[in-house]
Design a protein around this motif. Structure first.
Motif, mmCIF file in Angstrom:
data_model
loop_
_atom_site.group_PDB
_atom_site.id
_atom_site.type_symbol
_atom_site.label_atom_id
_atom_site.label_comp_id
_atom_site.label_asym_id
_atom_site.label_seq_id
_atom_site.Cartn_x
_atom_site.Cartn_y
_atom_site.Cartn_z
ATOM 1 N N GLU A 114 15.755 55.453 56.212
ATOM 2 C CA GLU A 114 16.350 56.812 54.769
ATOM 3 C C GLU A 114 16.795 57.522 55.447
ATOM 4 O O GLU A 114 17.423 58.459 56.882
ATOM 5 N N GLY A 115 17.914 58.419 54.652
ATOM 6 C CA GLY A 115 18.430 59.262 54.246
ATOM 7 C C GLY A 115 19.924 59.496 55.514
ATOM 8 O O GLY A 115 20.062 57.866 55.379
ATOM 9 N N THR A 116 20.191 60.159 56.403
ATOM 10 C CA THR A 116 20.896 60.661 57.284
ATOM 11 C C THR A 116 20.540 59.883 58.255
ATOM 12 O O THR A 116 21.298 59.490 59.363
ATOM 13 N N GLY A 117 19.618 59.326 58.484
ATOM 14 C CA GLY A 117 19.503 58.879 59.609
ATOM 15 C C GLY A 117 18.576 56.948 59.511
ATOM 16 O O GLY A 117 18.661 56.113 60.732
ATOM 17 N N LYS A 118 19.682 56.586 58.608
ATOM 18 C CA LYS A 118 19.508 55.014 58.021
ATOM 19 C C LYS A 118 21.131 54.565 59.242
ATOM 20 O O LYS A 118 21.921 55.182 60.196
ATOM 21 N N THR A 119 20.806 53.138 59.839
ATOM 22 C CA THR A 119 21.487 52.372 61.200
ATOM 23 C C THR A 119 20.936 51.605 60.596
ATOM 24 O O THR A 119 20.340 50.779 59.270
ATOM 25 N N PHE A 120 22.417 50.849 60.936
ATOM 26 C CA PHE A 120 22.156 48.946 60.746
ATOM 27 C C PHE A 120 22.474 48.293 62.175
ATOM 28 O O PHE A 120 23.599 48.673 62.503
ATOM 29 N N ILE A 121 22.356 47.418 62.027
ATOM 30 C CA ILE A 121 22.901 46.587 63.323
ATOM 31 C C ILE A 121 23.942 45.768 63.339
ATOM 32 O O ILE A 121 23.589 44.590 62.417
ATOM 33 N N VAL A 122 24.866 44.842 63.782
ATOM 34 C CA VAL A 122 26.092 44.091 63.610
ATOM 35 C C VAL A 122 25.965 43.609 65.367
ATOM 36 O O VAL A 122 26.089 44.335 65.905
ATOM 37 N N ARG A 123 26.530 42.051 64.923
ATOM 38 C CA ARG A 123 26.197 41.405 65.903
ATOM 39 C C ARG A 123 27.528 40.148 65.362
ATOM 40 O O ARG A 123 27.403 39.995 64.956
ATOM 41 N N LYS A 124 27.818 40.544 67.542
ATOM 42 C CA LYS A 124 29.248 39.187 67.112
ATOM 43 C C LYS A 124 29.193 38.744 68.910
ATOM 44 O O LYS A 124 28.862 38.934 69.638
ATOM 45 N N ILE A 125 29.856 37.238 68.605
ATOM 46 C CA ILE A 125 30.089 36.324 69.765
ATOM 47 C C ILE A 125 31.254 37.317 70.265
ATOM 48 O O ILE A 125 32.671 37.086 69.444
ATOM 49 N N GLY A 126 30.764 37.795 71.253
ATOM 50 C CA GLY A 126 32.622 38.420 72.661
ATOM 51 C C GLY A 126 32.462 37.326 72.989
ATOM 52 O O GLY A 126 32.777 36.060 73.338
ATOM 53 N N ALA A 127 33.757 37.736 74.722
ATOM 54 C CA ALA A 127 33.789 36.263 75.067
ATOM 55 C C ALA A 127 32.811 35.408 76.075
ATOM 56 O O ALA A 127 32.138 36.183 76.491
ATOM 57 N N ASN A 128 33.187 34.608 76.792
ATOM 58 C CA ASN A 128 32.580 33.860 76.958
ATOM 59 C C ASN A 128 31.018 33.713 75.985
ATOM 60 O O ASN A 128 30.135 33.087 77.035
ATOM 61 N N ASN A 129 30.973 33.514 74.645
ATOM 62 C CA ASN A 129 30.495 32.769 74.217
ATOM 63 C C ASN A 129 28.291 33.736 74.419
ATOM 64 O O ASN A 129 27.874 33.706 74.425
ATOM 65 N N VAL A 130 29.413 35.163 74.964
ATOM 66 C CA VAL A 130 28.081 35.950 75.243
ATOM 67 C C VAL A 130 27.790 37.340 73.427
ATOM 68 O O VAL A 130 28.209 37.637 72.814
ATOM 69 N N GLY A 131 26.665 37.438 73.286
ATOM 70 C CA GLY A 131 26.206 37.812 71.740
ATOM 71 C C GLY A 131 26.308 39.069 71.599
ATOM 72 O O GLY A 131 25.971 39.685 73.019
ATOM 73 N N VAL A 132 26.632 40.043 70.655
ATOM 74 C CA VAL A 132 26.881 41.787 71.388
ATOM 75 C C VAL A 132 26.681 42.065 70.370
ATOM 76 O O VAL A 132 27.389 41.791 68.722
ATOM 77 N N GLU A 133 25.560 43.246 70.358
ATOM 78 C CA GLU A 133 25.373 43.589 69.332
ATOM 79 C C GLU A 133 25.684 45.218 69.815
ATOM 80 O O GLU A 133 25.368 45.704 70.300
ATOM 81 N N ARG A 134 25.299 46.241 68.204
ATOM 82 C CA ARG A 134 25.740 47.847 68.488
ATOM 83 C C ARG A 134 25.077 48.165 67.013
ATOM 84 O O ARG A 134 25.038 47.286 65.904
ATOM 85 N N ILE A 135 24.157 48.816 67.871
ATOM 86 C CA ILE A 135 23.749 49.524 66.542
ATOM 87 C C ILE A 135 24.343 50.862 66.173
ATOM 88 O O ILE A 135 25.114 52.262 66.876
ATOM 89 N N PHE A 136 24.709 50.980 65.090
ATOM 90 C CA PHE A 136 25.299 52.053 63.671
ATOM 91 C C PHE A 136 24.819 52.836 63.166
ATOM 92 O O PHE A 136 24.279 52.791 62.283
ATOM 93 N N PRO A 137 25.061 53.848 63.541
ATOM 94 C CA PRO A 137 24.282 55.374 61.982
ATOM 95 C C PRO A 137 25.264 55.682 61.532
ATOM 96 O O PRO A 137 26.011 55.270 61.423
ATOM 97 N N LEU A 138 24.524 54.434 59.678
ATOM 98 C CA LEU A 138 25.344 54.992 59.162
ATOM 99 C C LEU A 138 25.884 56.061 58.396
ATOM 100 O O LEU A 138 27.667 55.978 57.848
ATOM 101 N N TYR A 139 25.372 57.083 58.665
ATOM 102 C CA TYR A 139 26.623 58.517 58.761
ATOM 103 C C TYR A 139 26.924 59.333 59.308
ATOM 104 O O TYR A 139 27.137 60.118 59.260
ATOM 105 N N SER A 140 27.079 58.606 60.226
ATOM 106 C CA SER A 140 28.306 59.095 61.470
ATOM 107 C C SER A 140 29.238 59.537 61.190
ATOM 108 O O SER A 140 30.280 58.740 60.879
ATOM 109 N N ASP A 141 30.096 60.383 61.950
ATOM 110 C CA ASP A 141 31.365 61.071 61.650
ATOM 111 C C ASP A 141 31.795 60.181 62.934
ATOM 112 O O ASP A 141 33.242 59.813 62.475
ATOM 113 N N SER A 142 31.936 59.417 63.507
ATOM 114 C CA SER A 142 32.156 58.564 64.209
ATOM 115 C C SER A 142 33.043 57.362 63.805
ATOM 116 O O SER A 142 33.681 55.984 64.080
ATOM 117 N N ILE A 143 31.992 56.690 62.768
ATOM 118 C CA ILE A 143 32.968 56.219 62.036
ATOM 119 C C ILE A 143 33.529 56.215 61.056
ATOM 120 O O ILE A 143 33.164 56.512 60.028
#
Length: 119
Positions: A55-84
């Motif tokens: 909650e608040g500025t500490g809120k995060t979300f996980i995005v999952r995609k299928i990368g090369a060679n059918n390998v699952g890749v997950e990334r955790i993003f802080p919702l209010y990050s400056d890098s987004i």
């Protein structure tokens, strides 16, 4: 109980970001600023949002995609990050739970999520 000064600072941080409404099951494209040496560039990470937590500025979300060679890749993003740079919702998913960790064990057509039809 948070300090009221910290709370007001967090409110100001959250107000400056323009974030679309999305939830678990939605397909999103996250544009992330990446710094390599002295250069910066924007790289897109597109996949299914499988979890939103915090909650608040500490809120995060996980995005999952299928990368090369059918390998699952997950990334955790802080919702209010400056890098987004931006978050774009591509599809709305019709799911019945808030955390889609079961997708980690599914492959191919079994891992598909139906699209939510809005009237």
């Amino acid at each position: 109980m948070k300090n009221r000064y910290i709370e007001s600072f967090e409110q100001a941080q959250m107000a400056s970001k323009n974030i679309p409404a999305f939830r678990a099951g939605d397909t999103v494209r996250v544009a992330v600023n990446i710094k390599e040496g002295e250069k910066t560039r924007v790289q897109n990470f597109e996949g299914v949002c499988i979890s939103i937590r915090g909650e608040g500025t500490g809120k995060t979300f996980i995005v999952r995609k299928i990368g090369a060679n059918n390998v699952g890749v997950e990334r955790i993003f802080p919702l209010y990050s400056d890098s987004i740079e931006s978050i774009e919702v591509l599809r709305r998913g019709r799911v019945r739970r808030a955390k889609l960790y079961y997708l980690r064990n599914l492959r191919g057509k079994a891992a598909r999520i139906k699209e939510l039809r809005r009237k």
